[in-house]
Design a protein around this motif. Structure first.
Motif, PDB file in Angstrom:
ATOM      1  N   ALA A 629     -75.606   6.711 -22.522  1.00 49.89           N
ATOM      2  CA  ALA A 629     -75.567   5.868 -21.324  1.00 49.89           C
ATOM      3  C   ALA A 629     -76.845   5.071 -21.105  1.00 49.89           C
ATOM      4  O   ALA A 629     -76.870   4.173 -20.250  1.00 49.89           O
ATOM      5  CB  ALA A 629     -75.289   6.735 -20.100  1.00 49.89           C
ATOM      6  N   VAL A 630     -77.905   5.379 -21.857  1.00 46.81           N
ATOM      7  CA  VAL A 630     -79.179   4.684 -21.657  1.00 46.81           C
ATOM      8  C   VAL A 630     -78.993   3.193 -21.940  1.00 46.81           C
ATOM      9  O   VAL A 630     -78.508   2.802 -23.003  1.00 46.81           O
ATOM     10  CB  VAL A 630     -80.274   5.276 -22.570  1.00 46.81           C
ATOM     11  N   GLY A 631     -79.350   2.378 -20.985  1.00 49.75           N
ATOM     12  CA  GLY A 631     -79.180   0.936 -21.127  1.00 49.75           C
ATOM     13  C   GLY A 631     -77.814   0.435 -20.735  1.00 49.75           C
ATOM     14  O   GLY A 631     -77.566  -0.782 -20.730  1.00 49.75           O
ATOM     15  N   GLY A 632     -76.891   1.362 -20.393  1.00 51.14           N
ATOM     16  CA  GLY A 632     -75.551   0.954 -19.986  1.00 51.14           C
ATOM     17  C   GLY A 632     -75.509   0.491 -18.539  1.00 51.14           C
ATOM     18  O   GLY A 632     -76.384   0.810 -17.732  1.00 51.14           O
ATOM     19  N   HIS A 633     -74.464  -0.269 -18.214  1.00 54.72           N
ATOM     20  CA  HIS A 633     -74.288  -0.797 -16.860  1.00 54.72           C
ATOM     21  C   HIS A 633     -73.005  -0.221 -16.266  1.00 54.72           C
ATOM     22  O   HIS A 633     -71.906  -0.490 -16.766  1.00 54.72           O
ATOM     23  CB  HIS A 633     -74.219  -2.322 -16.881  1.00 54.72           C
ATOM     24  N   PRO A 634     -73.120   0.576 -15.203  1.00 49.49           N
ATOM     25  CA  PRO A 634     -71.930   1.201 -14.617  1.00 49.49           C
ATOM     26  C   PRO A 634     -70.941   0.163 -14.089  1.00 49.49           C
ATOM     27  O   PRO A 634     -71.333  -0.854 -13.495  1.00 49.49           O
ATOM     28  CB  PRO A 634     -72.500   2.044 -13.472  1.00 49.49           C
ATOM     29  N   LEU A 635     -69.666   0.440 -14.316  1.00 45.96           N
ATOM     30  CA  LEU A 635     -68.600  -0.406 -13.781  1.00 45.96           C
ATOM     31  C   LEU A 635     -68.246   0.063 -12.371  1.00 45.96           C
ATOM     32  O   LEU A 635     -68.434   1.230 -12.022  1.00 45.96           O
ATOM     33  CB  LEU A 635     -67.367  -0.312 -14.677  1.00 45.96           C
ATOM     34  N   PRO A 636     -67.702  -0.817 -11.546  1.00 50.11           N
ATOM     35  CA  PRO A 636     -67.357  -0.440 -10.165  1.00 50.11           C
ATOM     36  C   PRO A 636     -66.054   0.357 -10.094  1.00 50.11           C
ATOM     37  O   PRO A 636     -65.059  -0.087  -9.504  1.00 50.11           O
ATOM     38  CB  PRO A 636     -67.237  -1.794  -9.458  1.00 50.11           C
ATOM     39  N   LEU A 637     -66.059   1.533 -10.729  1.00 50.03           N
ATOM     40  CA  LEU A 637     -64.914   2.439 -10.663  1.00 50.03           C
ATOM     41  C   LEU A 637     -65.303   3.626  -9.791  1.00 50.03           C
ATOM     42  O   LEU A 637     -66.203   4.387 -10.148  1.00 50.03           O
ATOM     43  CB  LEU A 637     -64.530   2.940 -12.058  1.00 50.03           C
ATOM     44  N   HIS A 638     -64.644   3.794  -8.670  1.00 48.90           N
ATOM     45  CA  HIS A 638     -65.048   4.816  -7.715  1.00 48.90           C
ATOM     46  C   HIS A 638     -63.915   5.817  -7.518  1.00 48.90           C
ATOM     47  O   HIS A 638     -62.824   5.445  -7.068  1.00 48.90           O
ATOM     48  CB  HIS A 638     -65.409   4.176  -6.369  1.00 48.90           C
ATOM     49  N   PRO A 639     -64.136   7.088  -7.856  1.00 51.59           N
ATOM     50  CA  PRO A 639     -63.085   8.088  -7.648  1.00 51.59           C
ATOM     51  C   PRO A 639     -62.791   8.275  -6.164  1.00 51.59           C
ATOM     52  O   PRO A 639     -63.662   8.098  -5.310  1.00 51.59           O
ATOM     53  CB  PRO A 639     -63.674   9.360  -8.261  1.00 51.59           C
ATOM     54  N   GLN A 640     -61.555   8.637  -5.881  1.00 44.64           N
ATOM     55  CA  GLN A 640     -61.118   8.792  -4.499  1.00 44.64           C
ATOM     56  C   GLN A 640     -61.616  10.108  -3.920  1.00 44.64           C
ATOM     57  O   GLN A 640     -61.576  11.150  -4.573  1.00 44.64           O
ATOM     58  CB  GLN A 640     -59.589   8.735  -4.431  1.00 44.64           C
ATOM     59  N   LEU A 641     -62.084  10.052  -2.687  1.00 45.39           N
ATOM     60  CA  LEU A 641     -62.528  11.238  -1.960  1.00 45.39           C
ATOM     61  C   LEU A 641     -61.490  11.542  -0.888  1.00 45.39           C
ATOM     62  O   LEU A 641     -61.178  10.686  -0.051  1.00 45.39           O
ATOM     63  CB  LEU A 641     -63.893  10.976  -1.321  1.00 45.39           C
ATOM     64  N   THR A 642     -60.919  12.746  -0.924  1.00 50.91           N
ATOM     65  CA  THR A 642     -59.832  13.080  -0.004  1.00 50.91           C
ATOM     66  C   THR A 642     -60.128  14.386   0.723  1.00 50.91           C
ATOM     67  O   THR A 642     -60.882  15.233   0.244  1.00 50.91           O
ATOM     68  CB  THR A 642     -58.498  13.227  -0.760  1.00 50.91           C
ATOM     69  N   ARG A 643     -59.488  14.537   1.882  1.00 48.95           N
ATOM     70  CA  ARG A 643     -59.567  15.809   2.610  1.00 48.95           C
ATOM     71  C   ARG A 643     -58.530  16.769   2.059  1.00 48.95           C
ATOM     72  O   ARG A 643     -57.420  16.376   1.715  1.00 48.95           O
ATOM     73  CB  ARG A 643     -59.293  15.605   4.105  1.00 48.95           C
ATOM     74  N   GLN A 644     -58.920  18.040   1.963  1.00 51.82           N
ATOM     75  CA  GLN A 644     -57.950  19.084   1.657  1.00 51.82           C
ATOM     76  C   GLN A 644     -58.251  20.266   2.554  1.00 51.82           C
ATOM     77  O   GLN A 644     -59.244  20.966   2.361  1.00 51.82           O
ATOM     78  CB  GLN A 644     -58.002  19.511   0.195  1.00 51.82           C
ATOM     79  N   GLY A 645     -57.414  20.471   3.534  1.00 53.35           N
ATOM     80  CA  GLY A 645     -57.637  21.554   4.475  1.00 53.35           C
ATOM     81  C   GLY A 645     -58.953  21.369   5.199  1.00 53.35           C
ATOM     82  O   GLY A 645     -59.224  20.322   5.797  1.00 53.35           O
ATOM     83  N   ALA A 646     -59.820  22.379   5.112  1.00 52.97           N
ATOM     84  CA  ALA A 646     -61.106  22.333   5.801  1.00 52.97           C
ATOM     85  C   ALA A 646     -62.188  21.662   4.969  1.00 52.97           C
ATOM     86  O   ALA A 646     -63.340  21.599   5.393  1.00 52.97           O
ATOM     87  CB  ALA A 646     -61.547  23.753   6.160  1.00 52.97           C
ATOM     88  N   GLY A 647     -61.817  21.162   3.780  1.00 52.58           N
ATOM     89  CA  GLY A 647     -62.849  20.620   2.909  1.00 52.58           C
ATOM     90  C   GLY A 647     -62.486  19.285   2.292  1.00 52.58           C
ATOM     91  O   GLY A 647     -61.567  18.591   2.732  1.00 52.58           O
ATOM     92  N   TRP A 648     -63.240  18.938   1.236  1.00 51.65           N
ATOM     93  CA  TRP A 648     -63.110  17.648   0.573  1.00 51.65           C
ATOM     94  C   TRP A 648     -62.875  17.859  -0.921  1.00 51.65           C
ATOM     95  O   TRP A 648     -63.342  18.833  -1.505  1.00 51.65           O
ATOM     96  CB  TRP A 648     -64.391  16.827   0.757  1.00 51.65           C
ATOM     97  N   ARG A 649     -62.168  16.896  -1.526  1.00 50.99           N
ATOM     98  CA  ARG A 649     -61.946  16.926  -2.966  1.00 50.99           C
ATOM     99  C   ARG A 649     -62.270  15.557  -3.554  1.00 50.99           C
ATOM    100  O   ARG A 649     -61.917  14.522  -2.980  1.00 50.99           O
ATOM    101  CB  ARG A 649     -60.483  17.282  -3.282  1.00 50.99           C
ATOM    102  N   LEU A 650     -62.929  15.568  -4.719  1.00 50.56           N
ATOM    103  CA  LEU A 650     -63.215  14.343  -5.457  1.00 50.56           C
ATOM    104  C   LEU A 650     -62.200  14.244  -6.589  1.00 50.56           C
ATOM    105  O   LEU A 650     -62.172  15.085  -7.490  1.00 50.56           O
ATOM    106  CB  LEU A 650     -64.643  14.379  -6.010  1.00 50.56           C
ATOM    107  N   ASP A 651     -61.349  13.204  -6.537  1.00 50.65           N
ATOM    108  CA  ASP A 651     -60.227  13.073  -7.468  1.00 50.65           C
ATOM    109  C   ASP A 651     -60.693  12.416  -8.763  1.00 50.65           C
ATOM    110  O   ASP A 651     -60.642  11.193  -8.911  1.00 50.65           O
ATOM    111  CB  ASP A 651     -59.108  12.256  -6.828  1.00 50.65           C
ATOM    112  N   LEU A 652     -61.123  13.232  -9.717  1.00 50.19           N
ATOM    113  CA  LEU A 652     -61.536  12.684 -11.002  1.00 50.19           C
ATOM    114  C   LEU A 652     -60.392  12.522 -11.999  1.00 50.19           C
ATOM    115  O   LEU A 652     -60.490  11.675 -12.888  1.00 50.19           O
ATOM    116  CB  LEU A 652     -62.645  13.543 -11.609  1.00 50.19           C
ATOM    117  N   PRO A 653     -59.291  13.294 -11.921  1.00 50.41           N
ATOM    118  CA  PRO A 653     -58.199  13.044 -12.875  1.00 50.41           C
ATOM    119  C   PRO A 653     -57.661  11.615 -12.808  1.00 50.41           C
ATOM    120  O   PRO A 653     -57.462  10.962 -13.847  1.00 50.41           O
ATOM    121  CB  PRO A 653     -57.140  14.074 -12.470  1.00 50.41           C
ATOM    122  N   GLY A 654     -57.426  11.107 -11.604  1.00 51.76           N
ATOM    123  CA  GLY A 654     -56.955   9.730 -11.484  1.00 51.76           C
ATOM    124  C   GLY A 654     -57.978   8.739 -12.001  1.00 51.76           C
ATOM    125  O   GLY A 654     -57.640   7.747 -12.672  1.00 51.76           O
ATOM    126  N   TRP A 655     -59.238   9.000 -11.703  1.00 46.96           N
ATOM    127  CA  TRP A 655     -60.318   8.134 -12.181  1.00 46.96           C
ATOM    128  C   TRP A 655     -60.419   8.212 -13.707  1.00 46.96           C
ATOM    129  O   TRP A 655     -60.669   7.198 -14.373  1.00 46.96           O
ATOM    130  CB  TRP A 655     -61.627   8.583 -11.528  1.00 46.96           C
TER     131      TRP A 655
END
Length: 766
Positions: A629-655
């Protein structure tokens, strides 16, 4: 003139650092009488007599002008009616026990001794030259007080010249317990012969031979770092096809091969001479030393033997541990000869016994902050002043990169690097190290024994044994709760906080594999309030070694059909039979626990991009991904952040599916940078949301992924943009080498863990 008598007790690192001769010189300079003596683990006892103004000046000297290697944790002063003495003397050591003194660690050979070794002196050419300011301590000492009869130097009676310097309070070698010279000290042998041992070793290295070099805390295998064919031979013999090796050389020589900032050069020059992970000068530099990585571990010579080698060698040397990965360093000469037969062409050994193994310490700059990858030689057994309650604690760590920790009377002593405790030899080393460090620290028998929550770890089983035999309370600590406790105590923070744990593996309360978690501390309660979206880990540990298996799990979690997954895996070289077994594991959940591991996510991306599809050493896929990744430029791909019950989940499978679709259209550099950015941004967003929800002002980060510079820099930047100072580690590693410290903190502070989320997806069952 009225004469007063003061009794002073000084505690801290005050033995083996020239503290008594320093006190002697200061007392004589002020015209005072009295005495100074060691008290074993109780520190140093000083009786000082004279006029009040002279006593006050002496006390100022004591606190402000102590030797560089000394560390005063406390200075207690009492007036006394002791009879007046006629002069100031150094008395023989006592042994009152207690908890006031600490044994200093091993220290790199000082400039004065190097000058004598390489210059015109009676120590010219002598490899084991040392003085009060340098040389081995921890690796040679048997017990306290730190006097020569209690070290492995007892086998080498001093000659008249050495004895005279040893007994002169005004000499640099006064009571330097490793004082020795070529007449009376330990000797070198090359392939069993003393004759011309060092010149023969130099010639062998110059000729492209592989030489085992016994040091102060273990044995290195050395060879010319500029000869790729020689290094490949070493890799073939060791069975380490890709594991990065460290290199050694003087600073001016290292600069020809690596990039050294002023800060990195200062780290290299520290008294413990750590391995410092720094960028290569360019990617063609030392290609076979750290394959696939943009960095290399570099260190300066730290013993007289090293300095003598480099007085005749003008190229950097590979210096790698002479043991199988995760196993104890080789220290006994007979075993070195046996174990390294067929690996090393030659053996450069000495006859001083190594009492305690101690691997090199390792440092790296992450997000502008210097952190420990390994805290060992040059730092152990120095303790940390952590207030964890009144009970004595033994914390046994996890399994890999293991250290253990002893806590007693507000002092936490973290051990040297032990290794991976999954075999009898390393388990025995752990037992011996616990016994030895307990004796050196005079720690009380533990009333609490803490261990990892994983029931199958040998360390967990050892904890049960120790607790039951000593009637101690057993505390099992979830792995990532340990990480959080360690980073908070490492920053002396006791307020409620949000903790980000980005790691490879930790046993969850339901048997799942945690590793990408968001925790909060409120009072004594640790609550899990966020994580990565879980995927299957097909094959368990096998998935970590073959990360294409995790790629398949991410595709399945994204809703791909078996046919589509099979087609993609075939393109990447997996056989139809292996694919069939893998898909059945995922679908049935057989030997495929749920995982929320951040480390396994990075491994999957590494395999997806063709960077590393098979792990040959711990952390390899993620480390190679960081390099890619050294010298690479990140693309604007943002995983979805969702609520699950009392907490939060970061949806990386879809990403992950989106990233897969970009394969072939975007450079590997940019895709690798995008993955790191997505993980970091996702967790930063989650942590900030939780901090706002629970009205917390402190965010901390720990775990093995916290060595990734881009990940940590991104989280740090986003936290700072919202007014938070991200806490990271300072004194113990953020990886598993810091887990024992965290276990001790968790147990001592009386924390309990509550999982507010559960691991399995809300729409699935086991």
């Amino acid at each position: 003139m009225s004469v007063e008598s003061w009794r002073i007790r000084a505690g801290g690192v005050v033995q083996g650092v020239g503290f008594r001769p320093f006190v002697y010189r200061m007392a004589r300079h002020r015209g005072l009488s009295g005495y100074v003596r060691n008290l074993g683990d109780a520190g140093v006892d000083i009786l000082i007599q004279g006029a009040t103004d002279a006593l006050e000046a002496f006390l100022t000297d004591l606190k402000q002008r102590s030797p560089a290697l000394a560390r005063l944790d406390h200075v207690d002063v009492q007036r006394t009616d002791h009879e007046i003495m006629s002069e100031f003397v150094i008395e023989a050591s006592g042994d009152e026990g207690g908890a006031g003194g600490q044994l200093p660690p091993d220290v790199a050979t000082c400039e004065a001794c190097v000058g004598e070794i390489l210059g015109d002196s009676r120590f010219h050419g002598y490899w084991a030259t040392s003085c009060t300011d340098c040389g081995p301590r921890f690796t040679v000492v048997e017990g306290l007080p730190y006097d020569r009869p209690r070290t492995s130097m007892a086998a080498f009676p001093m000659c008249a010249d050495c004895a005279a310097e040893y007994g002169n309070p005004l000499d640099r070698r006064y009571h330097a317990q490793t004082t020795a010279c070529a007449v009376c000290g330990p000797t070198l042998q090359f392939d069993g012969e003393m004759h011309d041992a060092l010149p023969r070793a130099v010639r062998a290295l110059a000729d492209g031979r592989i030489v085992a070099v016994k040091g102060i805390g273990g044995t290195h295998i050395a060879c010319d770092a500029t000869q790729p064919a020689v290094i490949q031979t070493l890799r073939d013999r060791l069975g380490r096809p890709s594991q990065p090796f460290a290199i050694m050389g003087p600073e001016e020589l290292l600069r020809e091969y690596v990039q050294l900032t002023a800060e990195a050069a200062a780290e290299l020059a520290r008294s413990h001479r750590p391995i410092v992970v720094v960028p290569k000068r360019d990617q063609t530099t030392l290609p076979n030393v750290s394959p696939g990585l943009h960095t290399v571990g570099a260190m300066r010579p730290y013993t007289g033997l090293h300095h003598l080698l480099f007085s005749s060698i003008e190229r950097p040397l590979v210096m790698t541990s002479a043991n199988r990965p995760g196993e104890p360093m080789l220290v006994e000469n007979e075993r070195i000869r046996k174990e390294l037969r067929g690996i090393a062409d030659h053996l450069l050994l000495h006859d001083r016994r190594i009492v305690s193994r101690c691997d090199d310490s390792v440092r790296r700059q992450v997000a502008g902050r210097w952190v420990f990858l390994r805290r060992s030689r040059g730092l152990v057994p120095q303790g940390l002043r952590w207030k964890l309650g009144s009970e004595s604690i033994l914390a046994l760590g996890a399994e890999s990169d293991l250290t253990f920790a002893l806590y007693d009377r507000s002092l936490l002593t973290v051990s040297q690097h032990i290794g991976t405790v999954d075999d009898p030899d390393t388990l025995q080393f752990l037992r011996e190290a616990i016994t030895h460090l307990s004796e050196l620290t005079r720690a009380r028998p533990p009333s609490v024994v803490a261990c990892d929550a994983h029931p199958a770890f040998l360390t967990s089983q050892l904890a049960e044994e120790i607790a039951s035999s000593g009637a101690a309370r057993l505390v099992r600590v979830q792995h990532h709760a340990s990480h959080l406790a360690a980073v908070l105590m490492d920053n002396d923070v006791r307020e409620d906080a949000v903790g980000i744990a980005l790691d490879g593996y930790g046993y969850g309360p339901d048997g799942s594999a945690w590793g990408g978690e968001l925790l909060i501390v409120r009072g004594r309660s640790v609550e899990r309030v966020g994580s990565l979206a879980p995927v299957r880990l097909p094959g368990g540990d096998l998935a970590a070694r073959e990360p294409l298996r995790i790629v398949a799990a991410y595709w399945k979690a994204a809703g791909w059909s078996d046919e589509r997954v099979a087609s993609e895996l075939e393109k990447r070289g997996m056989t139809a039979t292996a694919i069939g077994v893998l898909l059945r594991q995922i679908d049935a959940g057989v030997n495929a626990p749920w995982t929320t591991s951040a480390g396994r996510f990075l491994d999957a991306v590494s395999a997806l991009l063709g960077v590393c599809a098979r792990r040959t050493y711990e952390g390899e896929p993620a480390m190679r991904l960081e390099a890619a990744a050294v010298g690479g430029h990140p693309l604007p791909l943002h995983p979805q952040l969702t609520r699950q019950g009392a907490g939060w989940r970061l949806d990386l499978p879809g990403w992950f599916e989106e990233l897969t679709d970009l394969a072939g259209e975007v450079s590997v550099q940019d895709m690798a940078a995008t993955a790191q950015q997505a993980l970091a941004e996702g967790f930063a967003r989650m942590a900030l949301a939780v901090a706002e929800e629970y009205r917390l002002r402190c965010i901390a980060l720990s775990g093995g992924v916290a060595y990734n510079d881009h990940v940590v820099s991104t989280i740090l930047r986003l936290c700072a943009a919202h007014g938070f100072d991200l806490l990271t580690h300072q004194h113990v590693p953020s990886g598993d080498g810091g887990v024992s410290a965290g276990q001790a903190a968790y147990a001592g502070l009386g924390w309990t863990l509550h999982d507010l989320m559960g691991t399995m997806p809300s729409d699935q069952t086991a």
